[in-house]
Each structure stands twice: as structure tokens, then as C-alpha cells.
Design a protein around this motif. Structure first.
Motif, short mmCIF file in Angstrom:
data_model
loop_
_atom_site.label_atom_id
_atom_site.label_comp_id
_atom_site.label_asym_id
_atom_site.label_seq_id
_atom_site.Cartn_x
_atom_site.Cartn_y
_atom_site.Cartn_z
N PHE A 32 0.82 -1.31 0.16
CA PHE A 32 0.03 0.03 -0.16
C PHE A 32 0.99 1.33 0.06
O PHE A 32 0.37 2.50 -0.48
CB PHE A 32 -0.93 -0.09 1.24
N ILE A 35 0.91 4.17 -3.07
CA ILE A 35 0.22 5.00 -2.93
C ILE A 35 0.56 6.21 -2.02
O ILE A 35 0.58 7.50 -2.59
CB ILE A 35 -1.13 4.60 -2.51
N SER A 39 1.98 10.07 -3.85
CA SER A 39 1.04 11.34 -3.36
C SER A 39 1.93 12.16 -2.63
O SER A 39 1.87 13.38 -3.09
CB SER A 39 0.01 10.73 -2.27
N TRP A 222 -0.11 11.11 4.53
CA TRP A 222 0.32 10.15 3.51
C TRP A 222 1.93 9.95 3.84
O TRP A 222 2.52 8.78 3.97
CB TRP A 222 0.36 10.63 2.25
N PHE A 264 -3.36 -2.26 -5.72
CA PHE A 264 -3.71 -0.89 -4.80
C PHE A 264 -3.55 0.32 -5.98
O PHE A 264 -4.46 1.20 -6.11
CB PHE A 264 -2.80 -0.75 -3.78
N ALA A 265 -2.40 0.20 -6.75
CA ALA A 265 -2.25 1.26 -7.88
C ALA A 265 -3.32 1.46 -8.77
O ALA A 265 -3.99 2.29 -9.07
CB ALA A 265 -0.94 1.10 -8.34
N TRP A 267 -6.37 0.33 -8.54
CA TRP A 267 -7.62 0.91 -7.73
C TRP A 267 -7.72 2.29 -7.48
O TRP A 267 -8.43 3.10 -7.73
CB TRP A 267 -7.88 0.06 -6.59
N TRP A 268 -6.27 2.81 -7.02
CA TRP A 268 -6.22 4.17 -6.68
C TRP A 268 -6.24 5.00 -7.73
O TRP A 268 -7.02 5.99 -7.78
CB TRP A 268 -5.15 4.20 -5.43
N PHE A 269 -4.97 5.05 -8.66
CA PHE A 269 -4.82 5.92 -9.53
C PHE A 269 -5.32 5.58 -10.77
O PHE A 269 -5.37 6.32 -11.86
CB PHE A 269 -3.11 5.69 -9.60
#
Length: 314
Positions: A32, A35, A39, A222, A264-265, A267-269
Motif C-alpha cells: 500500500f 500510493i 502522493s 501520507w 492498489f495502484a 484501484w487508486w490511480f
């Protein structure tokens, strides 16, 4: 008498439930973390972000900081490499990259680098089953380089590869710091790393350094996760494992990290995820499964041998 030899290593022992729990937590924390790091880099800059992260690590671990007689040369060297140079490379690669998934996968080059160095310097032996598993996992990682999305990230990938070599060298040093508190080592990494990064950040990104006190609350949050969750939690877990097991056992456990990071990337970005990435990820997971099964078999064999020795003495 204590000395700073790179060839001293603790004896191998069984890989139990506590070891697996710590290893899984390490994978998730590091997975994780991509992310958080991206950021922070986007908001503060590559080197100022790394500086802030290591400064938070140093402050959080300051109460646990202790001089370790006979080991300070190794600790300083580890701090320069793992606490400073590694995060300079990671920060710069994140600043250059647009496809974060490709960068996460390239970070796995540290696994073969560390195993090669372990064989050369620590004389560790890698059995054929684990070797096959590692080759499959690395083939899956290398397959992703042929993806068009990853091919555009060559400068970032090259810098990431340099960071992986630094990480591999650092694992050798960490194997010789057994018996030292994890928070003590992590605190030194944060302190020495901050001192290493500071001049580079001031010279290369002075505006970013000047803005460190005026970042948003989200960026500070973050950074705090990257420092406490990844550096202290994740790195602390790695140090704990390396103090108890050979590099050839611990290093392959980091292979799932890029798969977790890719998920994760994506999903997030909203990072593109092609069929080639999926295929490479599946091949890597097959290799990891082989390594995990072999590690479990070795752990059981070690436990049985230890019980047999204890029974013989009795």
C-alpha cells in the motif's frame, strides 16, 4: 569480541506462524505504501518528500536510539545506503514515472540481487525447488517489461533498478546486526538517511524544501503512513526476519509486494492493467507459491531435526 564482518550470519531456524504473520504484514504495509509515496512525491517533490519521511522516522524512534558498541560502522553504512541512497533512488523514480504499476514490479529486482550477493558473500545455498520458484517469479516480473505501458518508463525503471541494488547490499548488512532492537536500527536509518538526503534536497529541489512546512494535512498524513507504516512497521518486520533467517528465505517473501502494489495502484490511480501484466503477475504468484511451499518443508525439517537433537541429549 564484536566486529563488523559481513560474513557473520545467524543460524537458520524454522519459519513458524509468528514469522509468517510478520511477513504478511510486511507485504501489505509495503504494498500500500506506493500510493502514499507517489502522493507525497507529487505534492512535495522527490527529495523533499524523502527527507520529510526519514525525519519523521528519526523523531518517532528517537527514544529508542542507542549507541551499539562494535556495530556503529555497519549501522552508519546501512543508514547511508538503506536510509539515504535507497530513498533518493525511489523518490526520483516515482517523480519520473507515470505508470506506477510498472515501477512497483521493477522493484523486485532486489530479490535476485540479494540472493546473488548472499551466495557470494554469505556462502548461502539455494535449493533447486526454491531456485525454480524464484526464476518463475522473476520471469513473471520481466515479462511485464514488454508491456507498452511499462516500456515508456525506462528512465524511472533504470533508477529503480539502482535502488534495488542498494537494497540488496543493505540486506547483507542487516543480517549482521542481530540482537539490536528493531526501533534502534530504524531510528538510525531515519537519522542518518535524513542527513544524507538533506544536501541533495537543498541543492536539487530548494523550493520543495522551503515548502515542507506548508504542505496540506493530507500530504502530512501520507508521509506519516510512509514513515510509520512502511519504514518503521514494514522495514522493522524485514529486520526482524533477517535477524532470524537467511536472505535466501526472507528475500523471496517480498515478491508478492509488487502484485499487491499493482492492485492498489490500479484501484487508486486507475493505472492501466493489460493482459500482459495479468499474465506476468500470475506467473510470479506461481513462483512465490513454490518458494512458500519449499520454505514450509524446510521449516518442518528444521523443527524435526531440532526435536531429534533435544531428544538425543535427554
Amino acid at each position: 569480541m564484536q566486529h563488523d564482518s559481513l560474513l557473520d550470519a545467524p543460524a537458520e531456524r524454522g519459519f513458524g506462524r509468528l514469522d509468517w504473520s510478520i511477513a504478511i504484514a510486511m507485504m501489505l504495509l509495503w504494498g500500500f505504501n506506493i500510493i502514499a509515496m507517489k502522493s507525497v512525491v507529487d505534492a512535495a517533490g522527490a527529495l523533499p518528500g524523502a527527507l520529510l519521511r526519514q525525519a519523521i522516522v528519526a523523531l518517532a524512534c528517537l527514544p529508542f536510539l542507542r549507541i551499539v558498541p562494535g556495530k556503529m560502522r555497519l549501522i552508519v553504512l546501512l543508514g547511508v545506503l538503506s536510509g539515504g541512497a535507497f530513498y533518493v533512488a525511489i523518490g526520483l523514480s516515482l517523480a519520473l514515472a507515470t505508470n506506477i504499476s510498472a515501477l512497483a514490479i521493477a522493484g523486485q529486482l532486489g530479490v535476485p540481487f540479494s540472493l546473488i550477493l548472499a551466495v557470494i558473500f554469505l556462502k548461502e545455498k539455494i535449493g533447486i525447488p526454491r531456485l525454480i520458484g524464484i526464476i518463475l517469479a522473476l520471469f513473471g516480473v520481466l515479462l511485464l517489461v514488454f508491456d507498452p505501458e511499462a516500456g515508456r518508463e525506462l528512465p524511472a525503471l533504470a533508477i529503480s533498478a539502482c535502488g534495488s541494488m542498494v537494497w540488496a547490499i543493505a540486506t547483507l548488512i542487516q543480517r549482521n546486526l542481530g540482537g539490536i532492537g528493531v526501533l534502534n536500527i530504524t531510528g538510525w536509518l531515519g537519522l542518518i538517511g535524513s542527513l544524507v538526503i538533506l544536501p541533495f534536497a537543498v541543492l536539487i529541489e530548494p523550493e520543495g524544501v522551503a515548502m515542507l512546512t506548508s504542505l496540506s494535512a493530507e500530504t502530512y498524513a501520507w508521509t506519516a503512513y510512509a514513515a510509520i507504516g512502511s519504514s518503521i512497521g514494514g522495514h522493522g518486520a524485514m529486520v526482524w526476519l533477517l535477524q532470524r533467517h537467511p536472505i535466501s528465505t526472507v528475500s523471496p517473501l517480498t515478491i508478492p509486494t509488487p502484485v499487491i502494489s499493482v492492485c492498489f495502484a490500479t484501484w487508486w490511480f486507475g493505472t492501466p492493467l493489460s493482459w500482459l501484466m495479468i499474465a506476468g503477475g500470475l506467473i510470479a504468484l506461481v513462483g512465490v507459491s513454490i518458494v512458500a511451499i519449499r520454505n514450509a518443508q524446510r521449516s518442518r525439517a528444521l523443527a524435526e531435526a531440532r526435536l531429534l537433537r533435544e531428544g538425543t541429549r535427554a
